[in-house]
Design an enzyme around this catalytic site. Sequence first.
Site, PDB file in Angstrom:
ATOM      1  N   ASP A  67       0.834  -1.199   0.000  1.00  0.00           N
ATOM      2  CA  ASP A  67       0.000   0.000   0.000  1.00  0.00           C
ATOM      3  C   ASP A  67       0.872   1.254   0.000  1.00  0.00           C
ATOM      4  O   ASP A  67       0.646   2.198  -0.764  1.00  0.00           O
ATOM      5  CB  ASP A  67      -0.920  -0.028   1.221  1.00  0.00           C
ATOM      6  CG  ASP A  67      -1.736   1.252   1.372  1.00  0.00           C
ATOM      7  OD1 ASP A  67      -2.394   1.650   0.399  1.00  0.00           O
ATOM      8  OD2 ASP A  67      -1.712   1.849   2.457  1.00  0.00           O
ATOM      9  N   GLU A 136      -2.295  -5.284  -3.376  1.00  0.00           N
ATOM     10  CA  GLU A 136      -1.308  -4.489  -2.638  1.00  0.00           C
ATOM     11  C   GLU A 136      -0.201  -5.382  -2.089  1.00  0.00           C
ATOM     12  O   GLU A 136       0.981  -5.004  -2.109  1.00  0.00           O
ATOM     13  CB  GLU A 136      -1.990  -3.734  -1.498  1.00  0.00           C
ATOM     14  CG  GLU A 136      -2.893  -2.609  -1.975  1.00  0.00           C
ATOM     15  CD  GLU A 136      -3.592  -1.887  -0.845  1.00  0.00           C
ATOM     16  OE1 GLU A 136      -3.877  -0.683  -1.000  1.00  0.00           O
ATOM     17  OE2 GLU A 136      -3.877  -2.526   0.198  1.00  0.00           O
TER      18      GLU A 136
END
Length: 254
Positions: A67, A136
């Site tokens: 992320d 992610e």
Amino acid sequence: MPIKRFLALLKPEVSRGSKDFKIWIKHITGLQPKNIAVYEQAFFHSSVAVKRSGTVITNERLEFLGDAILGAIVADHLFQLFPYRDEGFLTQLRSRIVNGQSLRELALKFGFDDFLKATLTRDEKTKSSAYGDAFEAFIGAIYVDLGYEKTKRFVISRIIKLHIDLDHLASTNIDYKSQLQIWCQKNKMPLEYRVVNDEKSGPQRSFVIEVLVNSKAYTRFENHSKKLAEQKAAQLTLEQLLKEYGEVHAEQQR
């Protein structure tokens, strides 16, 4: 625990063909993976978490890392691409590229549904954040295995340039207040915008707007424009709600 030892713990738990998996990684990334185990970990959803030698094995740590790396790469790319646009424009554009719904759609395009290990049903996977989280985590795996520059190459050449219409995104505005209102109505949660502060500082008036959902305060944002402060507060609140409650709510809005 050293990373090699940690990843070695995961290896016996994975049953998919490592040769085919390695070919698939190379095909979608254009990169030659070195440590397959770290990519395997990226697809290990928390619903099938196992504990080995005192270590819980899921993709959550890689998701956290991915992320941050993805956000940094996209932010840097937009910063270079739009040298005369302000922070608000760049922030909104980045959030439209890396939000959970976009990442879920990318994950399905890349075939993540063939590899994700979870006890969720296919419908539950699609409606939850599982695919976006795995995407992610996959970015995090590339970073751990090959470093920042190769991860950046993959994100820009294989994601942004091939799957993101930046011209369209840059030319369209999002009414976050309307989106948040729709989300709250569908989930039967009352929505309130509260003016926390309204002061005149020098020639301009400053507004601090607080958003409450279901009587819970979520975010505050300050701007000289009340309208812009409400929009930004709504955006931040919506992002937090989607992260907190899952992408099922975003799916309901489509």
